[in-house]
Design an enzyme around this catalytic site. Structure first.
Site, PDB file in Angstrom:
ATOM      1  N   LYS A  17     -14.466  35.353  51.724  1.00  0.00           N
ATOM      2  CA  LYS A  17     -15.803  35.689  52.130  1.00  0.00           C
ATOM      3  C   LYS A  17     -16.674  34.542  52.263  1.00  0.00           C
ATOM      4  O   LYS A  17     -16.841  33.911  53.554  1.00  0.00           O
ATOM      5  CB  LYS A  17     -16.444  36.795  50.917  1.00  0.00           C
ATOM      6  CG  LYS A  17     -15.565  37.943  50.848  1.00  0.00           C
ATOM      7  CD  LYS A  17     -15.974  38.905  49.652  1.00  0.00           C
ATOM      8  CE  LYS A  17     -15.275  39.962  49.536  1.00  0.00           C
ATOM      9  NZ  LYS A  17     -15.455  41.259  50.158  1.00  0.00           N
ATOM     10  N   ASP A  34      -9.652  36.412  40.243  1.00  0.00           N
ATOM     11  CA  ASP A  34     -10.000  36.642  41.989  1.00  0.00           C
ATOM     12  C   ASP A  34     -11.503  36.447  41.856  1.00  0.00           C
ATOM     13  O   ASP A  34     -12.249  37.323  41.492  1.00  0.00           O
ATOM     14  CB  ASP A  34      -9.430  38.271  42.174  1.00  0.00           C
ATOM     15  CG  ASP A  34      -9.947  38.703  43.386  1.00  0.00           C
ATOM     16  OD1 ASP A  34      -9.482  39.706  43.720  1.00  0.00           O
ATOM     17  OD2 ASP A  34     -10.563  37.640  44.060  1.00  0.00           O
ATOM     18  N   TYR A  89     -10.248  45.396  42.170  1.00  0.00           N
ATOM     19  CA  TYR A  89      -9.613  45.493  43.663  1.00  0.00           C
ATOM     20  C   TYR A  89      -9.261  44.331  44.198  1.00  0.00           C
ATOM     21  O   TYR A  89     -10.251  43.217  44.110  1.00  0.00           O
ATOM     22  CB  TYR A  89     -10.375  46.421  44.755  1.00  0.00           C
ATOM     23  CG  TYR A  89      -9.859  46.164  46.121  1.00  0.00           C
ATOM     24  CD1 TYR A  89     -10.495  45.390  47.118  1.00  0.00           C
ATOM     25  CD2 TYR A  89      -8.689  46.813  46.593  1.00  0.00           C
ATOM     26  CE1 TYR A  89     -10.007  45.522  48.410  1.00  0.00           C
ATOM     27  CE2 TYR A  89      -8.409  47.122  47.907  1.00  0.00           C
ATOM     28  CZ  TYR A  89      -8.887  46.236  48.803  1.00  0.00           C
ATOM     29  OH  TYR A  89      -8.658  46.154  49.947  1.00  0.00           O
TER      30      TYR A  89
HETATM   31  P1  KE4 Z   1     -10.124  40.891  52.026  1.00  0.00           P
HETATM   32  O1  KE4 Z   1      -8.675  41.000  52.303  1.00  0.00           O
HETATM   33  O2  KE4 Z   1     -10.750  42.389  52.420  1.00  0.00           O
HETATM   34  O3  KE4 Z   1     -10.979  39.751  52.842  1.00  0.00           O
HETATM   35  O4  KE4 Z   1     -10.401  40.828  50.684  1.00  0.00           O
HETATM   36  C1  KE4 Z   1      -9.831  41.420  49.470  1.00  0.00           C
HETATM   37  C2  KE4 Z   1     -10.621  41.509  48.125  1.00  0.00           C
HETATM   38  C3  KE4 Z   1      -9.880  40.847  47.230  1.00  0.00           C
HETATM   39  N1  KE4 Z   1     -10.478  40.627  46.113  1.00  0.00           N
HETATM   40  C4  KE4 Z   1     -11.915  41.047  46.007  1.00  0.00           C
HETATM   41  C5  KE4 Z   1     -12.559  41.087  44.473  1.00  0.00           C
HETATM   42  C6  KE4 Z   1     -12.417  41.734  46.827  1.00  0.00           C
HETATM   43  O5  KE4 Z   1     -13.910  42.450  46.459  1.00  0.00           O
HETATM   44  C7  KE4 Z   1     -11.824  42.151  48.398  1.00  0.00           C
HETATM   45  C8  KE4 Z   1     -12.293  42.814  49.155  1.00  0.00           C
HETATM   46  N2  KE4 Z   1     -13.776  43.495  48.996  1.00  0.00           N
HETATM   47  C9  KE4 Z   1     -14.111  44.658  49.766  1.00  0.00           C
HETATM   48  C10 KE4 Z   1     -15.452  45.059  49.258  1.00  0.00           C
HETATM   49  N3  KE4 Z   1     -15.290  45.994  48.225  1.00  0.00           N
HETATM   50  C11 KE4 Z   1     -14.087  44.431  50.986  1.00  0.00           C
HETATM   51  C12 KE4 Z   1     -14.458  45.565  51.959  1.00  0.00           C
HETATM   52  C13 KE4 Z   1     -13.526  46.278  52.860  1.00  0.00           C
HETATM   53  O6  KE4 Z   1     -12.663  46.427  52.266  1.00  0.00           O
HETATM   54  O7  KE4 Z   1     -13.852  46.743  53.856  1.00  0.00           O
END
Ligand code: KE4
Length: 428
Positions: free
Chosen positions: A268, A240, A145
């Site tokens: 993060k 990523d 993701y």
């Molecule tokens: P954000 O747009 O949520 O800040 O980041 C997206 C993203 C990109 N790449 C990786 C490897 C990620 O894990 C994420 C976001 N992680 C999720 C947890 N599985 C965020 C939690 C959520 O979507 O509420």
């Protein structure tokens, strides 16, 4: 059991104002059933619900809370920065310090651009790779993701070598078709895809250690092969590291596995809990970005002084202490305890861990990719999740999410978690 009265009242009202009652889908407990609790405060490795229950937290706001919640140095840095204003839309010194810090920790980064989420970082890195190579297609991997940009909400097409199909309503087929989705850890699939799309692949984006389908690891040699074939093909390799960056090592997964990607995305941890994202890498690629080059990317709050102050403090705290040795020791202790708990309960669990990231799958089979992960017993996971919650332990509310340890988790927290697991697993 944890009391729920106030959480239930809040959720009932939230459902009237917010789609699904949440501002991000995973929080809705759809993966485990029931309703989410609401949190009033968080400190160290614990969160306190609006109903007054204190829980040991292994979600850590999905990764940012590597030093635990409300770390005193981060709180005071944010307060101090806020006294001078919350946003300028004008360059501020924090942005230079953050960029210098990221470069000092991640040698593959010549230049870095701040943004406001991991989604923005990944979306922008792909646009940048497309602008740099003048190619449209890119490869991602099932189970990985990278945020919710249209081109990334794509599942494998009829044949992984052909078009991707939209994985969300609202994503045009025309957008999805440039996204090629391959199985993770499959060298032959990579070779075949490059052979079938000669000279047409702008980028490969990968979670070096996928943490969005639970947690699984790259097979030995896989990332090395990926680095080699992308270099040969003139394809931009994007790591990523939104989740793994500054967590698996000071320089992230790329330091841990000794791979130098062309671009990396971050998020993060570098925001210390405030909204943040970043992408960086080779200077010749990054200099294609506006205002220098033709690839546009922007953001009102990019480099926001509060997020920068929090993130700088977090990175400096991680660098000064022996955080990574601590995190490794805590991870090993938790893993050993949970393995023993599963064994004594006679429950088949595959426990994957990399440093302070982990996932226990209810299956006796090894888990190396999404297809393996899908074999896990999700009903058993649901019972386990709610049983652990009742014992005061908050795990990620889905079999397909990673757990996170922080430097704030104490041996007592870990022992309480293991004892809870031993009790709950016996009842599964
Ligand atoms: P954000 O747009 O949520 O800040 O980041 C997206 C993203 C990109 N790449 C990786 C490897 C990620 O894990 C994420 C976001 N992680 C999720 C947890 N599985 C965020 C939690 C959520 O979507 O509420």
């Amino acid at each position: 059991m944890i009391s729920r009265t106030r959480s239930e009242a809040l959720f009932a009202e939230a459902l009237q104002h917010i789609p699904g009652g949440v501002n991000s889908p995973v929080r809705a407990f759809r993966g485990v059933g029931g309703q989410p609790f609401f949190v009033r405060a968080a400190k160290g490795a614990h969160v306190t619900t609006v109903d007054g229950d204190e829980l040991i937290d292994y979600v850590g706001t999905w990764g940012p809370a590597i030093l635990g919640h409300a770390h005193p140095k981060i709180i005071s840095a944010v307060k101090a920065a806020a006294d001078h204003g919350t946003s300028f839309g004008i360059p501020n010194p924090f942005e230079v310090t953050m960029a210098r810090l990221i470069k000092s920790l991640v040698p593959s980064v010549d230049k870095v651009r701040m943004c406001n989420s991991g989604t923005e970082a990944c979306m922008s890195a792909i646009r940048l790779a497309r602008g740099f190579t003048r190619r449209d297609k890119f490869i991602k991997f099932d189970g990985c993701y990278h945020g919710h940009a249209d081109c990334l909400l794509v599942k494998a097409g009829s044949g992984a070598l052909t078009f991707g199909n939209p994985d969300s309503a609202g994503v045009p087929a025309d957008t999805a078709k440039h996204t090629l989705v391959l199985p993770y850890n499959d060298v032959e699939a990579l070779k075949a895809c490059f052979a079938a799309n000669k000279g047409e692949i702008a980028a490969v984006i990968i979670e070096p250690v996928p943490g969005n389908a639970g947690l699984y690891l790259p097979r030995p040699g896989y990332l090395e092969f990926l680095r080699q074939i992308t270099a040969e093909q003139g394809t931009v390799l994007i790591f990523d590291e939104v989740m793994t960056g500054f967590r698996l090592a000071p320089g992230g997964a790329q330091e841990r596995f000794g791979i130098r990607p062309d671009l990396s995305t971050f998020g993060k941890i570098i925001g210390g809990g405030l909204p943040v994202g970043a992408f960086g890498g080779r200077g010749d690629i990054m200099d294609c970005l506006a205002p220098l080059g033709p690839v546009y990317q922007a953001g009102t709050l990019s480099g926001n002084p509060l997020a920068m102050a929090a993130g700088i403090t977090a990175l400096e705290e991680l660098r000064e202490g022996n955080a990574y040795a601590l995190l490794e020791a805590k991870g090993a202790a938790l893993e050993a305890g949970l393995r023993d708990a599963a064994k004594s309960a006679g429950i088949p669990v595959t426990f994957n861990r990399c440093g302070s990231m982990f996932c226990g799958y209810f299956t006796s089979e090894p888990v190396w990719n999404l297809a393996d992960a899908m074999k896990a017993d999700r009903e058993r996971f649901k019972k386990y999740f709610h049983g652990m919650l009742a014992e005061g332990v908050y795990l990620a509310p889905s079999q397909f999410e990673a757990g996170f340890l922080s430097t704030a988790h104490t041996p007592v927290d870990i022992e309480r978690t293991v004892q809870a697991a031993a009790k709950v697993m016996k009842g599964l």
